[in-house]
Design an enzyme around this catalytic site. Sequence first.
Site, short mmCIF file in Angstrom:
data_model
loop_
_atom_site.label_atom_id
_atom_site.label_comp_id
_atom_site.label_asym_id
_atom_site.label_seq_id
_atom_site.Cartn_x
_atom_site.Cartn_y
_atom_site.Cartn_z
N HIS A 69 129.81 3.64 43.92
CA HIS A 69 130.34 2.31 44.23
C HIS A 69 129.64 1.26 43.37
O HIS A 69 128.59 1.53 42.78
CB HIS A 69 130.10 1.98 45.70
N THR A 71 128.12 -2.33 44.20
CA THR A 71 127.80 -3.29 45.27
C THR A 71 128.16 -4.70 44.83
O THR A 71 127.84 -5.10 43.71
CB THR A 71 126.29 -3.25 45.58
N HIS A 153 126.96 -2.96 38.56
CA HIS A 153 126.67 -1.60 38.09
C HIS A 153 127.13 -0.58 39.11
O HIS A 153 127.38 -0.91 40.28
CB HIS A 153 125.16 -1.44 37.90
N THR A 155 125.34 2.85 40.53
CA THR A 155 124.16 3.72 40.48
C THR A 155 124.62 5.18 40.40
O THR A 155 125.41 5.62 41.24
CB THR A 155 123.28 3.54 41.73
O1 ACK Z 1 123.13 1.30 44.04
P1 ACK Z 1 123.25 0.05 44.78
O2 ACK Z 1 123.95 -1.10 44.18
O3 ACK Z 1 121.83 -0.40 45.33
O4 ACK Z 1 123.91 0.38 46.18
C1 ACK Z 1 122.95 0.40 47.21
C2 ACK Z 1 123.48 -0.30 48.44
O5 ACK Z 1 122.99 -1.63 48.38
C3 ACK Z 1 123.04 0.34 49.76
O6 ACK Z 1 121.67 0.45 49.79
C4 ACK Z 1 122.18 -1.81 47.24
N1 ACK Z 1 121.03 -2.62 47.65
C5 ACK Z 1 120.03 -2.27 48.50
N2 ACK Z 1 119.18 -3.29 48.67
C6 ACK Z 1 119.63 -4.32 47.91
C7 ACK Z 1 119.20 -5.64 47.65
N3 ACK Z 1 118.10 -6.14 48.22
N4 ACK Z 1 119.92 -6.42 46.81
C8 ACK Z 1 121.03 -5.94 46.22
N5 ACK Z 1 121.51 -4.69 46.43
C9 ACK Z 1 120.82 -3.89 47.25
C10 ACK Z 1 121.81 -0.44 46.75
#
Ligand code: ACK
Length: 222
Positions: A69, A71, A153, A155
């Site tokens: 995904h 975010t 992005h 991940t």
């Molecule tokens: O890979 P990602 O974008 O990085 O997808 C996961 C998702 O939320 C569930 O954990 C993202 N994530 C976690 N903590 C944060 C944060 N503090 N700020 C932005 N994205 C985050 C994580």
Amino acid sequence: GPLEEMHIPLFFGWFLHSSVQHKVKCTSMDFLKTLDTLEAFKKHMVDFAGKVEKEVDLEQYFKAQPKLHCTTKFCDYGKAEGSKEYAQKPAVKEFYGSTFELSLSALFVTPRTVGARVSLTEEQLLLWPDDAEKEAEPTVPAAASLPLGSRAHVTLGCAEGIEPVQTGLDLLEILALQKEGQKGELVEEMELGSLTYYGEGRWLLALREPICAPVCFSSHYS
Ligand code: ACK
């Protein structure tokens, strides 16, 4: 009150359709496999292994992500700053459950993460939080000066003990270096695109043909 907060998800984002998840995972595996064999990578292996002698198998090094995904807003069930406001944005309500096509324009690897850069369209930027880049400032000081959407992005994998939030920070770090005028070291023209090394184990593959990924804008709770 607490009842309202329960309805705010862990995060909002674009979720890749299952058909394209497979394609993206394969492309990323191919890339890691090729990177691993390059002399230029071996030369900088110490960034990953910590010891010059140690060999690194990149495919083993990164723990794959289950559900791919991009975010948009990390809400932490309403505890994250600005999450209630985000959930109430007209664009978020309007597009919730809608299909989009994301353009994955680059792949990047660091000793911490592997990910795909997402290049957002004007319409997609309507769903992007205004402060996503600014929030990264404690880790990437130049982040706030980068254009909106720079952090977008997917991940693809994290090294042991690394949380996925790191992937977007690693991407911002590379983009900040580019903005400062660091050209990096053009290492190789690969079939997938051109590979550049930015030092400290940071590699960026600009895809010759961006991957077009069908996605659904939605949220994740558990
Ligand atoms: O890979 P990602 O974008 O990085 O997808 C996961 C998702 O939320 C569930 O954990 C993202 N994530 C976690 N903590 C944060 C944060 N503090 N700020 C932005 N994205 C985050 C994580």
